[in-house]
Design a protein around this motif. Structure first.
Motif, short mmCIF file in Angstrom:
data_model
loop_
_atom_site.label_atom_id
_atom_site.label_comp_id
_atom_site.label_asym_id
_atom_site.label_seq_id
_atom_site.Cartn_x
_atom_site.Cartn_y
_atom_site.Cartn_z
N SER A 156 0.84 -1.20 0.00
CA SER A 156 0.00 0.00 0.00
C SER A 156 0.87 1.24 0.00
N ASP A 157 0.34 2.34 -0.51
CA ASP A 157 1.03 3.61 -0.39
C ASP A 157 0.00 4.71 -0.25
N GLY A 158 0.47 5.96 -0.12
CA GLY A 158 -0.46 7.07 0.13
C GLY A 158 -0.52 7.32 1.62
N GLU A 159 -1.63 7.87 2.08
CA GLU A 159 -1.77 8.11 3.52
C GLU A 159 -3.11 7.58 3.95
N MET A 160 -3.10 6.64 4.87
CA MET A 160 -4.39 6.12 5.32
C MET A 160 -4.35 5.90 6.82
N ALA A 161 -5.49 6.06 7.45
CA ALA A 161 -5.58 5.71 8.87
C ALA A 161 -5.64 4.19 8.95
N GLU A 162 -5.35 3.67 10.13
CA GLU A 162 -5.28 2.21 10.29
C GLU A 162 -6.61 1.54 9.98
N THR A 166 -7.34 -1.40 7.13
CA THR A 166 -7.90 -2.73 7.38
C THR A 166 -9.23 -2.90 6.64
N LEU B 226 5.65 -7.94 8.03
CA LEU B 226 4.89 -6.81 7.51
C LEU B 226 5.64 -5.54 7.86
N GLY B 234 -0.04 8.71 13.64
CA GLY B 234 -0.66 7.40 13.48
C GLY B 234 -1.19 7.14 12.08
N VAL B 235 -0.84 8.00 11.12
CA VAL B 235 -1.29 7.77 9.75
C VAL B 235 -0.31 6.80 9.08
N ILE B 236 -0.86 5.83 8.36
CA ILE B 236 -0.01 4.82 7.74
C ILE B 236 0.26 5.22 6.29
N THR B 237 1.54 5.41 5.94
CA THR B 237 1.81 5.84 4.58
C THR B 237 2.22 4.71 3.65
N CYS B 238 2.65 3.61 4.19
CA CYS B 238 3.05 2.53 3.30
C CYS B 238 3.00 1.22 4.08
N THR B 239 2.54 0.16 3.43
CA THR B 239 2.68 -1.16 4.04
C THR B 239 3.23 -2.08 2.96
N ILE B 252 -2.89 -9.82 10.07
CA ILE B 252 -2.53 -8.54 9.47
C ILE B 252 -3.16 -7.40 10.25
N CYS B 253 -4.43 -7.57 10.64
CA CYS B 253 -5.09 -6.51 11.42
C CYS B 253 -4.37 -6.29 12.74
N THR B 256 -0.99 -4.63 12.10
CA THR B 256 -1.13 -3.22 11.72
C THR B 256 -1.37 -2.38 12.96
N GLU B 257 -2.22 -2.90 13.84
CA GLU B 257 -2.55 -2.14 15.05
C GLU B 257 -1.31 -2.02 15.94
N LYS B 260 1.22 0.37 14.34
CA LYS B 260 0.84 1.78 14.51
C LYS B 260 1.20 2.25 15.91
#
Lengths: 201, 291
Positions: A156-162, A166, B226, B234-239, B252-253, B256-257, B260
């Motif tokens: 994934s890329d960009g900006e997303m909240a958790e 999910t 991961l 807390g904003v996720i920019t890349c996974t 994965i959930c 991710t938590e 973060k």
């Protein structure tokens, strides 16, 4: 063996020749709106690596000791969601060749823009950045094994909240479930056709 | 990636320990190893930082050069990343061995910064459509003992904090063209706001639990990891999922938590440390490479 997939305007050709699973993904120079080059760039190498990571968990590599499985993907026309469709195409090719696999790998991608999202974005949808976005803008690609319920690839890329991320993953997984019967039917049709051809001969 | 040979008995030992939240070196599942950050280690760069995380050592140098902006975005500068896995880090990187890993790392870095808020790219614009600052971020792996993504992202954040871009003055010359003058004063420079620069957290799935900051030995027991890049908000920019295995959607959930949570907690001590180091100014004792 060979399989070619048409997803709308996205055309891909996947050929593979018969422990090790190596993948190579290339873009034809005329595949994207801007002309690319024949020499593999670093982004192409990265796609190849992600493709390998997505396919590897599904193939029963222990059944093929001392051999190498090589998967080559050539993108003829790129109209968006190229990695997701490359994964699906490559796993259909592997199944068509009779390579033993635990499950088919299906790819699905999503584009989030503010509060709305689109599944399987087209090239313009992938590359448009609406100005003044909030915290929810990005793209997500998932490779999924439906009957085992395992995610073999995620990017994934960009900006997303958790929570957005999910939720997006869940949406992509649902997309893969929808694609599963279509791919299965196509494979069965190919097998039936091959049987008919051998009987005629 | 550099690998360690681990026997079946050792794998079982590591697995059982992690199941009880106790790792081989006594850490918990979400604890980092001892991390040392030092900025301004290379004098020929506009900004540099060296990060040591356990036995992993990473050096980042940032050089700012004037270039032409991208045609689609004429009013912003941009960053270029290059990761070099040198044979110093581990013999496996000799020749072209480290190229694949270097490509994977640099492509991930491009994705991490591919958004509007990580770095204010408009401040890098000199004159729209003609000139802008291009920041070349070069990462050098000095020693490899697992968890490269985290060390590299912390080093990049520290190096960007340390970066001093000279102020420019545009004047029109006799023929009506534009002339760019760089300020001579070394203290007359522009600094970057690195508040929103994300940090990467790698979570490895070992057994049924996920572990942060794995050593090479622990990585040999895991099939999939991961990598998540998290900002201080807390904003996720890349996974990115890394590794030959597959992950459960529920894992994965959870990962991710956890990622973060851990990632958010990295930022404030790091910023405090960087500001403290900066405030010492000339009085700071430089450790450099011999410490």
């Amino acid at each position: 063996s060979c399989s070619s997939c048409n997803f709308g305007f996205l055309k891909q050709l996947c050929v593979f020749l018969c422990l090790r699973l190596t993948t190579d993904m290339r873009f034809a120079p005329f595949s994207c709106p801007e002309r690319g080059s024949w020499i593999q760039g670093s982004q192409d190498k990265d796609f190849s690596l992600m493709l390998q990571e997505s396919l590897q968990p599904a193939v029963c590599l222990h059944r093929y000791p001392r051999s190498q499985i090589e998967v080559n993907v050539m993108v003829l026309e790129n109209s968006g969601s190229v990695l997701a469709h490359a994964v699906t195409c490559a796993s259909m090719a592997l199944a068509d060749a009779g390579i033993e696999m635990y499950d088919l790998v299906l790819g699905c991608s999503l584009r989030q823009d503010g509060a709305s999202y689109v599944v399987d974005p087209t090239y313009p949808e992938e590359n448009s950045w609406k100005s003044g976005g909030g915290e929810k803008r990005g793209g997500l690609t998932v490779a999924f094994l439906p009957s085992l319920n395992q995610v073999s690839g995620l990017q994934s890329d960009g900006e997303m909240a958790e929570e957005t991320l999910t939720a997006g993953i869940r949406t992509c997984i649902e997309g893969c479930y929808k694609l599963y019967p279509v791919v299965q039917q196509a494979l069965m049709k190919a097998v039936r056709q091959a049987l008919v051809d051998t009987r005629v001969v | 990636m550099a690998t360690a040979q681990v026997s079946e008995a050792e794998k079982v030992y590591i697995l059982h320990g992690i199941r009880d939240d106790l790792r081989v070196d006594g850490r918990g599942c979400e604890d980092y190893r001892h991390m040392e950050v030092e900025t301004d280690v290379v004098s020929n760069t506009d900004g540099s930082a060296k990060v040591t995380l356990g036995h992993t050592a990473v050096l980042v140098g940032v050089k700012a050069e004037i270039g032409k902006p991208r045609p689609m975005i004429p009013d912003e500068g941009y960053l270029e990343f290059f990761v070099d896995c040198s044979a110093n880090a581990t013999p496996e990187f000799e020749g072209r061995g480290g190229e694949e890993l270097g490509t994977e790392l640099s492509n991930t870095l491009y994705k991490v910064f591919n958004n509007q808020h990580s770095l204010d790219l408009r401040s890098l614009c000199i004159s729209p459509g003609e000139h802008c600052w291009v920041l070349y971020v070069d990462v050098l792996l000095l020693q490899c003992d697992g968890n490269l993504y985290d060390a590299i992202s912390v080093a990049i954040k520290a190096a960007l904090f340390n970066t001093k871009i000279p102020k420019v003055h545009i004047s029109s010359d006799d023929e009506g063209g534009k002339e760019i003058e760089l300020s001579d004063d070394p203290y007359d420079c522009m600094r970057l706001d690195v508040e929103n620069v994300p940090c990467m957290v790698t979570l490895c799935k070992i057994g049924h639990r996920h572990v942060v900051d794995v050593t090479l030995q622990e990585k040999a027991c895991s099939v999939a990891s991961l990598v998540i890049s998290v900002t201080h908000k807390g904003v996720i920019t890349c996974t990115r999922k890394v590794g030959r295995g597959s992950l459960d959607p529920e894992s994965i959930c959870e990962m991710t938590e956890a990622g973060k949570r851990v990632g958010k907690a990295l930022h404030s001590p790091l910023m405090k440390l960087l500001q403290q180091e900066e405030s010492l100014g000339k009085k700071r004792q430089k450790v450099g490479f011999l410490g």
